[in-house]
Design an enzyme around this catalytic site. Structure first.
Site, PDB file in Angstrom:
ATOM      1  CB  CYS A  53      -0.953   0.008   1.188  1.00  0.00           C
ATOM      2  SG  CYS A  53      -0.178  -0.195   2.812  1.00  0.00           S
TER       3      CYS A  53
ATOM      4  CG  HIS B  91      -4.471   0.769   4.072  1.00  0.00           C
ATOM      5  ND1 HIS B  91      -3.869  -0.146   3.243  1.00  0.00           N
ATOM      6  CD2 HIS B  91      -5.286   1.523   3.272  1.00  0.00           C
ATOM      7  CE1 HIS B  91      -4.298   0.027   2.005  1.00  0.00           C
ATOM      8  NE2 HIS B  91      -5.146   1.047   1.987  1.00  0.00           N
TER       9      HIS B  91
ATOM     10  CG  ASP C 284      -8.350   1.746   0.467  1.00  0.00           C
ATOM     11  OD1 ASP C 284      -7.302   1.144   0.169  1.00  0.00           O
ATOM     12  OD2 ASP C 284      -9.029   1.450   1.468  1.00  0.00           O
TER      13      ASP C 284
END
Length: 237
Positions: A67, A180, A198
């Site tokens: 991520c 995250h 995201d």
């Protein structure tokens, strides 16, 4: 910007990568961007300068630990930073999740094998971005405040040529599990919500999250660094 329409927005998102497939159900405190209300929040936002550049570079993380890498390449490509050569795109240059670590300074911060295994800390996120010669300011939530974050991030999103990447604990905003990293794309002052682009697009769509909830999620301790998570401000030097 003034002619922004929902059709244009969705078209941009879906044309830059694969379409968002079946994703997990959002908790009531989150607003999915792929909803009428989510679109309306962008249309009424006065701090959305980062939305279009990031949309053009929107990618899905290559694996469940990348991520941070996906977020970084979105920002570097949006800034127009000179990228490493990539055989499949030669003579053109673009940052990808495969060529990002083709830099000795980058590998000196943390090895790609380690990132693929455990992700990265906030400090490592800042160091990796800085390895490509851009200006980086790392802000641990424990060293700032909710008000300071709101002010700095919202102001950043009103300006061109700079970006905000957040490092947060998913469960604190009502999503599944661990830490995250993703970029912010817009801020809606009327509802006091930020839009998180995201990068785990297989799991969640971009979401509008309340500032207080996002701050709480950043003000959590990373088990690797033993420091609070937070956010990174990025711009050209």
């Amino acid at each position: 910007m003034k002619n922004l329409t929902p059709a244009t927005i969705i078209g941009l998102l879906l044309s830059t990568s694969q379409a968002i497939a079946q994703t997990l159900t959002l908790s009531p405190n989150l607003i999915g961007f792929n909803s009428h209300e989510g679109e309306k929040l962008l249309l009424t936002s006065r701090a959305r300068e980062d939305f279009f550049p990031l949309s053009m570079q929107f990618v899905t993380q290559n694996n469940q630990a990348y991520c941070g890498v996906a977020s970084i390449i979105m920002v570097l490509n949006s800034l127009g930073i000179n990228a490493p050569e990539t055989p499949q795109y030669s003579p053109y240059r673009v940052f990808t999740q495969d060529n990002f670590f083709n830099n000795a300074k980058t590998k000196a911060v943390i090895a790609p094998e380690v990132v693929a295994r455990q992700g990265m800390t906030l400090e490592e996120l800042g160091g990796l971005i800085a390895s490509y010669g851009v200006k980086v300011a790392v802000r641990h939530a424990g060293d700032t405040s909710l008000e300071e974050f709101r002010k700095q991030a919202a102001e950043n999103l009103k300006q061109k040529g700079n970006y905000v990447i957040v490092n947060y604990l998913r469960k604190e905003i009502g999503q599944e599990r661990g830490g995250h990293i993703s970029p912010l794309a817009a801020y809606n002052e009327q509802t006091d919500r930020f839009l998180i682009m995201d990068v785990s697009r297989y799991k969640y769509p971009p979401v509008w999250v309340k500032t207080a909830d996002l701050w709480k999620a950043m003000n959590t301790v990373d088990s690797v660094s033993q420091k609070t998570r937070g956010f990174v401000l990025v711009s050209k030097i």
